[in-house]
Enzyme design. Structure first.
Site, PDB file in Angstrom:
ATOM      1  N   HIS A 105       0.839  -1.193   0.000  1.00  0.00           N
ATOM      2  CA  HIS A 105       0.000   0.000   0.000  1.00  0.00           C
ATOM      3  C   HIS A 105       0.881   1.253   0.000  1.00  0.00           C
ATOM      4  O   HIS A 105       1.952   1.271   0.612  1.00  0.00           O
ATOM      5  CB  HIS A 105      -0.901   0.023   1.235  1.00  0.00           C
ATOM      6  N   ARG A 200      -1.442  -4.652  -6.168  1.00  0.00           N
ATOM      7  CA  ARG A 200      -1.245  -6.103  -6.256  1.00  0.00           C
ATOM      8  C   ARG A 200      -0.092  -6.367  -7.216  1.00  0.00           C
ATOM      9  O   ARG A 200      -0.107  -5.910  -8.353  1.00  0.00           O
ATOM     10  CB  ARG A 200      -2.538  -6.750  -6.756  1.00  0.00           C
TER      11      ARG A 200
END
Length: 322
Positions: A105, A200
């Site tokens: 993140h 991702r």
């Protein structure tokens, strides 16, 4: 209009995931029909998923409406000073029947620049783990960006990541930029900033029910990854009927309360609190208001409340923002 003080519950926001399972129903008692629910968002201010009050006089109001009507009473002066009227936390339960993708993140600066969002610092508290379950957190020592890109290209990325066996009660602190994945067989509570931004980078080469692979965010992740070694495993005390300190970071604080009898919290009125029951049962009391406390329940305590009493035999996480 005067504000009614009571422990506020929210309807869970349930999310089907390719890696989800049935533990949110079988262990936490969530009302679920699907066998692929991976996440229960217990309290959320994310713009696309605003929590709705489930109990009391404010039932039916969403979190943002409640804050607009009663900002000082709900959030408190200290929180408003930092975040205005934006709710700063997202709390959820996750059930990983299969491995989550390897992901990371962005920090606040990058998330704001790219997405107009907070970053996503998070903490995991393991509630249950099958035999042999593990999490993937951070790189092994000495991994460079060159190493990362080489293994990403050859689809051998897991070989340079740390796999850590897990058991109930384990805690992990996931700072922004840290590559990570929750492994199959793990049920956990996740405390994080209000953000749904995930990059991702590897998804185990799996396909969804339609035969499609999920989107990867290789380019976005490059600037966000932190290759420095981090202290991800957190140890803490477990003194009965005490708010044992687990974690303090700029975005949230978490205490662990092994409840056996009664615990009383005298809090200031400048910030809200969350109480999350991870095991057992009891009751939570504010003034004359009493509510059941049971495993899988998340309770919001408005800032204006000055005293909270917990009674029973349970384990509870106490969460607040400095």
């Amino acid at each position: 209009m005067s504000f009614k003080q009571y422990p506020i519950l929210f309807h869970p926001i349930l999310k089907d995931r390719i890696w989800g399972g049935t533990k949110l129903k079988s262990i936490l008692g969530k009302d679920i029909d699907s066998n692929e629910v991976g996440e229960s968002w217990e309290i959320s201010g994310v713009s696309s998923d605003i929590s709705v009050v489930a109990n009391g006089v404010y039932a039916g109001l969403n979190l943002n409406d409640l804050i607009q009507k009663f900002p000082d009473e709900i959030l408190g002066e200290a929180i408003i000073a930092r975040f205005d009227k934006q709710f700063p936390l997202l709390f959820k339960f996750l059930d990983a029947k299969d491995d989550l993708s390897i992901q990371l993140h962005p920090n606040d600066e990058l998330a704001q620049k790219r997405h107009g969002s907070f970053g996503k610092t998070e903490m995991w508290y393991v509630m249950q783990a099958d035999e042999g379950a593990r999490v993937v957190v951070d790189f092994k020592d000495g991994v460079s960006q060159e190493d990362y890109l080489k293994h990403l290209e050859s689809k051998t990325l897991p070989s340079i990541l740390k796999e850590i066996p897990v058991k109930k009660g384990d805690v992990f602190f996931i700072e922004t930029g840290t590559v990570h994945a929750i492994g199959g067989g793990v049920l956990l509570a996740e405390i994080q900033q209000t953000s749904d931004i995930t990059y991702r980078v590897y998804d185990w080469d799996r396909l969804d029910a339609q035969g499609n692979s999920r989107e990867l965010h290789i380019d976005l992740a490059l600037e966000a990854i932190n290759y420095d070694k981090k202290n991800v495993e957190i140890t803490y005390n477990k003194v009965i009927n005490t708010d044992n300190h687990i974690l303090e970071c700029p975005f949230f604080n978490v205490n662990y309360i092994p409840l056996s009898g009664m615990y009383t919290k005298v809090k200031d009125k400048s910030r809200f609190y969350l109480y999350v029951c991870t095991e057992g049962e009891g009751e939570i009391i504010i003034g004359e208001e009493k509510y059941e406390l049971h495993c899988g329940q998340t309770i919001f305590i408005p800032a204006v409340v000055s005293e909270v009493i917990l009674k029973g035999e349970a384990t509870v996480l106490e969460i607040f923002v400095s």
